[in-house]
Design a protein around this motif. Structure first.
Motif, PDB file in Angstrom:
ATOM      1  N   THR A   1       0.759  -1.279   0.066  1.00 17.17           N
ATOM      2  CA  THR A   1       0.003  -0.004   0.085  1.00 17.17           C
ATOM      3  C   THR A   1       1.007   1.129  -0.124  1.00 17.17           C
ATOM      4  OG1 THR A   1      -1.668  -1.200   0.962  1.00 17.17           O
ATOM      5  CG2 THR A   1      -1.983   1.235   1.414  1.00 17.17           C
ATOM      6  N   ILE A   2       0.601   2.307  -0.912  1.00 21.58           N
ATOM      7  CA  ILE A   2       1.373   3.339  -1.053  1.00 21.58           C
ATOM      8  C   ILE A   2       0.483   4.528  -0.436  1.00 21.58           C
ATOM      9  CG2 ILE A   2       2.989   2.498  -2.888  1.00 21.58           C
ATOM     10  CD1 ILE A   2       1.225   3.938  -4.899  1.00 21.58           C
ATOM     11  N   ALA A   3       1.273   5.781  -0.136  1.00 21.54           N
ATOM     12  CA  ALA A   3       0.609   6.832   0.154  1.00 21.54           C
ATOM     13  C   ALA A   3       1.450   8.173  -0.132  1.00 21.54           C
ATOM     14  CB  ALA A   3       0.025   6.795   1.814  1.00 21.54           C
ATOM     15  N   ALA A   4       0.712   9.082  -0.222  1.00 23.39           N
ATOM     16  CA  ALA A   4       1.435  10.405  -0.658  1.00 23.39           C
ATOM     17  C   ALA A   4       0.531  11.696  -0.314  1.00 23.39           C
ATOM     18  CB  ALA A   4       2.064  10.337  -2.102  1.00 23.39           C
ATOM     19  N   ILE A   5       1.175  12.666  -0.320  1.00 24.10           N
ATOM     20  CA  ILE A   5       0.551  13.878  -0.137  1.00 24.10           C
ATOM     21  C   ILE A   5       0.266  14.160  -1.489  1.00 24.10           C
ATOM     22  CG2 ILE A   5       0.524  16.491   0.345  1.00 24.10           C
ATOM     23  CD1 ILE A   5       2.396  15.710   2.614  1.00 24.10           C
ATOM     24  N   ALA A   6      -0.958  14.423  -2.035  1.00 21.88           N
ATOM     25  CA  ALA A   6      -1.359  14.763  -3.657  1.00 21.88           C
ATOM     26  C   ALA A   6      -1.828  16.125  -3.947  1.00 21.88           C
ATOM     27  CB  ALA A   6      -2.758  13.814  -3.801  1.00 21.88           C
ATOM     28  N   THR A   7      -1.330  17.152  -3.230  1.00 22.06           N
ATOM     29  CA  THR A   7      -1.698  18.561  -3.249  1.00 22.06           C
ATOM     30  C   THR A   7      -0.150  19.167  -3.156  1.00 22.06           C
ATOM     31  OG1 THR A   7      -2.321  18.801  -1.019  1.00 22.06           O
ATOM     32  CG2 THR A   7      -3.747  18.934  -2.485  1.00 22.06           C
ATOM     33  N   PRO A   8      -0.049  20.501  -3.785  1.00 20.24           N
ATOM     34  CA  PRO A   8       1.407  21.216  -3.854  1.00 20.24           C
ATOM     35  C   PRO A   8       1.748  21.456  -2.554  1.00 20.24           C
ATOM     36  CG  PRO A   8      -0.151  22.030  -5.410  1.00 20.24           C
ATOM     37  CD  PRO A   8      -0.693  21.085  -4.565  1.00 20.24           C
ATOM     38  N   PRO A   9       3.112  21.555  -2.132  1.00 18.61           N
ATOM     39  CA  PRO A   9       3.380  21.863  -0.764  1.00 18.61           C
ATOM     40  C   PRO A   9       3.243  23.497  -0.444  1.00 18.61           C
ATOM     41  CG  PRO A   9       5.350  21.698  -2.320  1.00 18.61           C
ATOM     42  CD  PRO A   9       4.076  21.251  -3.210  1.00 18.61           C
TER      43      PRO A   9
ATOM     44  N   VAL B   1      -0.853   7.620   8.279  1.00 17.33           N
ATOM     45  CA  VAL B   1      -1.104   6.633   7.418  1.00 17.33           C
ATOM     46  C   VAL B   1      -0.093   5.613   7.247  1.00 17.33           C
ATOM     47  CG1 VAL B   1      -1.627   6.407   5.017  1.00 17.33           C
ATOM     48  CG2 VAL B   1      -2.837   7.989   6.099  1.00 17.33           C
ATOM     49  N   LEU B   2       1.243   6.195   7.459  1.00 22.59           N
ATOM     50  CA  LEU B   2       2.401   5.285   7.035  1.00 22.59           C
ATOM     51  C   LEU B   2       2.259   4.407   8.357  1.00 22.59           C
ATOM     52  CD1 LEU B   2       4.965   7.981   5.733  1.00 22.59           C
ATOM     53  CD2 LEU B   2       3.566   6.196   4.433  1.00 22.59           C
ATOM     54  N   GLU B   3       2.016   4.810   9.418  1.00 22.90           N
ATOM     55  CA  GLU B   3       2.183   4.116  10.563  1.00 22.90           C
ATOM     56  C   GLU B   3       1.270   3.010  10.538  1.00 22.90           C
ATOM     57  OE1 GLU B   3       2.950   7.559  14.088  1.00 22.90           O
ATOM     58  OE2 GLU B   3       1.174   6.674  13.823  1.00 22.90           O
ATOM     59  N   LEU B   4       0.209   3.046   9.865  1.00 25.91           N
ATOM     60  CA  LEU B   4      -0.822   2.195   9.719  1.00 25.91           C
ATOM     61  C   LEU B   4      -0.448   1.226   8.508  1.00 25.91           C
ATOM     62  CD1 LEU B   4      -3.955   4.267  10.161  1.00 25.91           C
ATOM     63  CD2 LEU B   4      -3.165   2.320  11.708  1.00 25.91           C
ATOM     64  N   GLY B   5       0.803   0.910   8.022  1.00 23.89           N
ATOM     65  CA  GLY B   5       1.144   0.181   7.008  1.00 23.89           C
ATOM     66  C   GLY B   5       1.574   0.482   5.561  1.00 23.89           C
ATOM     67  N   ALA B   6       1.055   1.774   5.321  1.00 22.56           N
ATOM     68  CA  ALA B   6       1.294   2.273   3.830  1.00 22.56           C
ATOM     69  C   ALA B   6       2.854   2.555   4.045  1.00 22.56           C
ATOM     70  CB  ALA B   6       0.505   3.445   3.754  1.00 22.56           C
ATOM     71  N   ARG B   7       3.345   2.726   2.626  1.00 18.64           N
ATOM     72  CA  ARG B   7       4.912   3.178   2.490  1.00 18.64           C
ATOM     73  C   ARG B   7       4.816   4.545   1.881  1.00 18.64           C
ATOM     74  NH1 ARG B   7       6.496   2.671  -2.472  1.00 18.64           N
ATOM     75  NH2 ARG B   7       5.986   0.850  -3.797  1.00 18.64           N
ATOM     76  N   PRO B   8       5.698   5.523   1.802  1.00 19.64           N
ATOM     77  CA  PRO B   8       5.631   6.499   0.780  1.00 19.64           C
ATOM     78  C   PRO B   8       5.654   6.043  -0.759  1.00 19.64           C
ATOM     79  CG  PRO B   8       7.309   6.798   2.517  1.00 19.64           C
ATOM     80  CD  PRO B   8       6.895   5.414   2.560  1.00 19.64           C
ATOM     81  N   ALA B   9       5.010   6.780  -1.447  1.00 19.09           N
ATOM     82  CA  ALA B   9       5.059   6.566  -2.788  1.00 19.09           C
ATOM     83  C   ALA B   9       5.969   7.280  -3.616  1.00 19.09           C
ATOM     84  CB  ALA B   9       3.433   7.189  -3.386  1.00 19.09           C
ATOM     85  N   LYS B  10       6.541   6.569  -4.679  1.00 16.49           N
ATOM     86  CA  LYS B  10       7.460   7.100  -5.637  1.00 16.49           C
ATOM     87  C   LYS B  10       6.986   8.075  -6.393  1.00 16.49           C
ATOM     88  CE  LYS B  10       8.768   2.918  -6.873  1.00 16.49           C
ATOM     89  NZ  LYS B  10       9.499   1.875  -7.394  1.00 16.49           N
ATOM     90  N   PRO B  11       7.603   8.897  -7.035  1.00 13.34           N
ATOM     91  CA  PRO B  11       7.075   9.881  -8.063  1.00 13.34           C
ATOM     92  C   PRO B  11       6.437   8.970  -9.250  1.00 13.34           C
ATOM     93  CG  PRO B  11       9.271  10.636  -7.637  1.00 13.34           C
ATOM     94  CD  PRO B  11       8.936   9.078  -6.836  1.00 13.34           C
ATOM     95  N   GLY B  12       5.147   9.542  -9.574  1.00 14.88           N
ATOM     96  CA  GLY B  12       4.310   8.749 -10.570  1.00 14.88           C
ATOM     97  C   GLY B  12       3.928   7.360 -10.311  1.00 14.88           C
ATOM     98  N   GLU B  13       3.833   6.899  -9.014  1.00 16.65           N
ATOM     99  CA  GLU B  13       3.678   5.330  -8.868  1.00 16.65           C
ATOM    100  C   GLU B  13       2.352   5.220  -8.605  1.00 16.65           C
ATOM    101  OE1 GLU B  13       5.073   1.968  -5.879  1.00 16.65           O
ATOM    102  OE2 GLU B  13       5.427   4.063  -5.200  1.00 16.65           O
TER     103      GLU B  13
END
Length: 442
Positions: free
Chosen positions: A7-15, A98-110
């Protein structure tokens, strides 16, 4: 499907600070993450308002949540989106949970890569996602939308089907060669001719799309000290190239990008063309000729009053007469003379530069107003050019009864070249190169 799905996760909005910040989650743990943070899973494709809690049940933030059940999601997997407030700290805290619950950071474009690997989109459409995000003009955005809708893919698939149908007939004939059947030359020739014409049409539109996506390539050439570097600096609105009165200052090619009314251009400044024994300058001149071979338009610069005697193996030439500030009898602007387009300007003062830029824009946009233009990349052009080469080779052997097996092989290779465009035949290295250029969260 993706092997060993995590499972992957990331912030989908600009910084940075904003009204809304979105966390995107994709994979088999999306449902359990929703239960852990909200106490429930939202009904698929229906937004709910909820508190987002940490491990102790303390509220981190609150906002809207959306859940998409596999396979009816962007990635083809279970997808959870948490839409909270857009502060940098709060959105990072949500991602940490979200990462604590088992996801990992998504790579660019993943996320888009998973959509491709799960058959939701083909490789052309995946690239169009990035092209749409990075569009520098309205025209480029419209072209990217066409590719994202699948118009480019359908063109490629249509051509591929023409080749497949022709291959079926050719290989059926080859299976019965011992029965001394007469070769249906006209049928093979007509089918091949149709495929060649379709490929030529697609290649023309793809070339226009590549200009919108990657930039119209122009190369500045001329004798030393005619003002090539000065014009480059004027186009870029900064002192990017070294300018001196010493001939031969530019020893290497210098490539930069700029926009004219949203249309991207890639300009290359080159070493001055002249007779020389200097080995460094000679290498620079060799690189000038290489740049000319790879450009869309050559800008031949000269100093008033001489136009210069530069012979080029291309018809795509625009002549620039520079330093008109030294010639009060000349007016800046663009004129047609002896079937040549001449641009009179002064790179030093800027006189005539705007007219020159409008002429560049006119040339680059020539024929690009068609609604059929779709975004494209250099790899697409290479594959279509390879397809054209294989079809041309097939045409050369199509009437020779002793080379029908070679005819069939050329058709197979043409089909394979097209398949690489949409991703049916691809490599991990190519996928890494394509998706690494995406933003994180897409």
């Amino acid at each position: 499907m993706v092997d060993e799905i995590d499972t992957i996760a990331a912030i989908a909005t600009p910084p940075g600070a904003g009204g809304v910040g979105v966390i995107r989650v994709s994979g088999p743990k999306a449902e359990s993450i929703a239960h852990a943070m909200m106490g429930r899973k939202p009904e698929p494709q229906k937004a709910i308002f909820s508190k987002f809690k940490d491990a102790e049940g303390i509220e981190i933030d609150h906002g809207l949540a959306l859940f998409f059940q596999a396979p009816t999601s962007y990635t083809g997997e279970c997808v959870l989106e948490l839409q909270g407030h857009g502060g940098a700290i709060v959105i990072q805290r949500l991602l940490k949970r979200v990462l604590e619950l088992g996801a990992r950071p998504a790579k660019p474009g993943e996320f888009t890569e998973r959509a491709f690997l799960n058959g939701k989109i083909d490789l052309l459409q995946a690239e169009a996602v990035a092209d749409l995000i990075n569009s520098a003009s309205e025209q480029a955005a419209k072209s990217a939308i066409r590719s994202l809708r699948g118009e480019f893919s359908r063109q490629i698939e249509g051509l591929k089907q023409e080749i497949v149908d022709l291959r079926k007939h050719v290989e059926a004939y080859l299976d019965f060669t011992e029965e001394e059947l007469e070769i249906p030359v006209s049928a093979f020739a007509n089918g091949l001719k149709k495929a060649i014409e379709i490929n030529r049409s697609i290649l023309g539109k793809a070339h226009q799309g590549a200009i919108l996506n990657e930039g119209y390539r122009i190369t500045l050439v001329g004798e030393p000290n005619v003002g090539k570097s000065s014009l480059l600096n004027r186009l870029l609105l900064e002192e990017r190239a070294i300018v001196t009165d010493i001939p031969g200052t530019t020893r290497d090619t210098l490539t930069e990008r700029f926009l004219i009314e949203g249309v991207p251009f890639v300009v290359t400044d080159t070493a001055g063309l002249r007779q020389t024994q200097d080995p460094v300058e000679l290498e620079g001149i060799n690189r000038t000729h290489k740049a000319i071979a790879q450009t869309d338009l050559v800008i031949v610069m000269s100093e008033y009053p001489d136009q210069g005697e530069i012979t080029l193996e291309t018809d795509q030439v625009l002549y620039v007469i520079n330093k008109i500030d030294r010639a009060p009898d000349l007016r800046p602007g663009v004129v047609e003379k002896a079937r040549q387009t001449l641009c009179y300007l002064s790179a030093k003062t800027g006189a005539g530069v705007e007219e020159f830029k409008q002429e560049l824009l006119r040339i680059a946009q020539s024929g690009m107003g068609s609604e059929g233009v779709y975004t494209a990349r250099q790899r697409h052009l290479v594959a279509l050019q390879q397809t054209a080469a294989f079809l041309d080779q097939a045409q050369q052997v199509s009437v020779n009864t002793n080379q029908m097996d070679l005819f069939a092989e050329n058709l197979r290779q043409a089909q394979e070249s097209l398949s690489r465009i949409t991703g049916e035949f691809t490599t991990e290295d190519l996928l890494d190169e394509i998706f690494s250029g995406f933003c994180i969260g897409k």
